[in-house]
Every structure is written in structure tokens, then in C-alpha cells.
Scaffold this active site. Structure first.
Site, PDB file in Angstrom:
ATOM      1  N   GLY A  35      -0.042  -4.806   1.184  1.00  0.00           N
ATOM      2  CA  GLY A  35      -1.324  -4.722   0.510  1.00  0.00           C
ATOM      3  C   GLY A  35      -1.320  -5.377  -0.854  1.00  0.00           C
ATOM      4  N   GLU A  46      -1.903  -8.958  -0.160  1.00  0.00           N
ATOM      5  CA  GLU A  46      -3.293  -9.173   0.235  1.00  0.00           C
ATOM      6  C   GLU A  46      -4.240  -9.092  -0.962  1.00  0.00           C
ATOM      7  OE1 GLU A  46      -3.699  -7.755   4.778  1.00  0.00           O
ATOM      8  OE2 GLU A  46      -2.943  -6.209   3.419  1.00  0.00           O
ATOM      9  N   ALA A  63       0.852  -1.179   0.000  1.00  0.00           N
ATOM     10  CA  ALA A  63       0.000   0.000   0.000  1.00  0.00           C
ATOM     11  C   ALA A  63       0.896   1.240   0.000  1.00  0.00           C
ATOM     12  CB  ALA A  63      -0.903  -0.001   1.228  1.00  0.00           C
ATOM     13  N   GLU A  78       4.414  -5.862   7.268  1.00  0.00           N
ATOM     14  CA  GLU A  78       3.760  -4.721   7.914  1.00  0.00           C
ATOM     15  C   GLU A  78       4.242  -4.452   9.332  1.00  0.00           C
ATOM     16  OE1 GLU A  78       0.539  -5.855   4.846  1.00  0.00           O
ATOM     17  OE2 GLU A  78       2.159  -6.840   5.938  1.00  0.00           O
TER      18      GLU A  78
END
Length: 247
Positions: free
Chosen positions: A106, A109, A63, A129
Site C-alpha cells: 500500500g 501504491e 498497509a 502482496e
């Protein structure tokens, strides 16, 4: 190259969506999330197989950290990325992730949300993370465990360990490894096999696979009942029997 965060190529039976922020290694920002939601709305209304891939040798390196750093508690509770990935996971037709290079945080994911994942030998996938003071909150803590099991998921999520392509293949996280120049050819071959089947049967199979264990076998019977009455079932089975009769 287009400046849009998602470059979309549409055809009658599939849609290819390329994450397109190469200067940021395709980091997933709010604009890209909004584009994914818009694409999901389109595919919910007109179901087709979705192929997700990334631009310039990277799937998604996570992300967008600049945006993440600015987010606060209320943003976490809104589940900005998680909501988009759940919607992708729940699309009526299959989702294929074609992964080259990094799929981190992200980006990983998003890949976990796909039904089928294939990759190149350059794959590095995982969730670092906790090293940034956050957690994998867009599906990593539960979806990764469903795919690879508790032991490996715990190792990856708690240590930040990244899997290589061979490790991901061995763990069942990806189902195939292909040289980078052949990745999209292999992906389209999978989509071709899906397209050769009955779309409603494919959608019902995916719906049954996504149902909780307590819903089985009732949901299987209800979905199969609809298929047993479908004209496409009659056509396909009749053609099969006629072909066998000609042998």
C-alpha cells in the site's frame, strides 16, 4: 513527535503531509486513510501542491497487516485504501512523493498515485502482496503498468520483486535520486518551480493529462480556451514581451 497518523505542515502554496507511524514503519491503517481523506477535502476546496513523505527514514512499509488480516470480502469491495489513493491522484494541483527507504504494498501504491516521485538511494519499492495471499488492489495492478509498462509491472506484481533506487530511476518510476539529507530540499525545489507558474494553467494541465485518450484533443481546446481569456495569461505574456523588449 505528534501521535497523529499524518503530520501536516501548511503554507500558502503547498502542504507537506508526513506519514507518522514510525513504530509500524508508517504502515497505512484506517486512521491514516481517514486523515488522508480529510486532507484531500481541504485541498479540493483550496488547491495547493501536496508533498507526501514518511517519518524516520521510511515512506510506508505497506498497509497495516493486522487490520488487513481482519478484513473480509465486503471490506475489499469497499476499496478502503483504493478510494483514498484515487482521491489523492485526482487532486487539482500536483502531488509529489518524497520517498526514503521502503515503499511497499500500500505504501508503493500511495507513491504511484503521486504525479512526481523522487527518492533517496535507500529506496526499495514494490508490491509483495501475493506472498501474503492478497493482491495489489489499491492501484498497483493498473497504475503501475501505466507508469513503467506491462513487462516490468508484470514482473513486479507477479513475483513480488522490489526495485532499488537505480532500477526505479531507470524505469521512470522516480524522476530523481537525492541523498537523504537533501531529499526535502529537492522536493521543495520542485514545488517552488510549480509555484512560479500560473496555478490555473497547472491545474488544467493536470486535468488534461488525467483525461482518457478519447477526450483529446477536445479537452485540450476547451481548457486552453479558458486560459486564453484569463487575466493571468495576459499579465504573464505582457511581462514576457516587455522583458524581451528590454534586451
Amino acid at each position: 513527535m505528534s501521535e497523529e497518523p499524518l503530520v501536516i505542515d501548511r503554507s500558502p502554496d503547498r502542504v507537506v503531509a508526513r506519514l507518522n507511524r514510525p513504530e509500524k514503519r508508517n504502515a497505512i491503517d484506517r486512521q491514516m486513510v481517514d486523515a488522508l481523506h480529510a486532507l484531500c477535502a481541504e485541498l479540493e476546496a483550496e488547491p495547493r501542491t501536496l508533498i507526501l513523505t514518511g517519518a524516520e527514514g521510511v515512506f510506508a512499509a505497506g498497509a497495516d497487516i493486522t487490520q488487513l488480516r481482519a478484513r473480509r470480502a465486503e471490506d475489499a469491495r469497499r476499496g478502503i485504501n483504493a478510494a483514498a489513493f484515487i482521491r489523492i491522484h485526482d487532486l487539482p494541483m500536483p502531488v509529489i512523493a518524497a520517498i526514503d527507504g521502503y515503499a511497499l504494498g500500500g505504501g508503493a501504491e500511495l507513491a504511484y498515485a503521486a504525479d512526481i516521485r523522487i527518492a533517496t538511494p535507500a529506496l526499495k519499492i514494490g508490491n509483495p502482496e501475493t506472498g501474503l495471499g492478497i493482491m495489489a488492489a489499491a492501484g498497483g495492478t493498473w497504475r503501475l503498468r501505466e507508469i513503467v509498462g506491462d513487462g516490468l509491472a508484470s514482473d513486479m506484481l507477479l513475483t513480488g520483486r522490489l526495485l532499488t533506487a537505480d532500477e526505479a530511476l531507470s524505469a521512470g518510476l522516480v524522476s530523481g535520486i537525492h541523498p537523504a539529507p537533501e531529499l526535502m530540499t529537492a522536493t521543495h525545489a520542485i514545488a517552488d518551480r510549480i509555484a512560479a507558474n500560473d496555478p490555473l494553467a497547472t491545474q488544467h494541465t493536470k486535468r488534461a493529462m488525467r483525461a482518457p485518450r478519447a477526450a483529446h484533443p477536445d479537452i485540450d481546446g476547451e481548457l486552453q480556451a479558458e486560459l486564453f481569456e484569463s487575466p493571468e495569461k495576459m499579465r504573464r505574456m505582457t511581462e514576457f514581451l516587455e522583458r524581451r523588449g528590454r534586451r
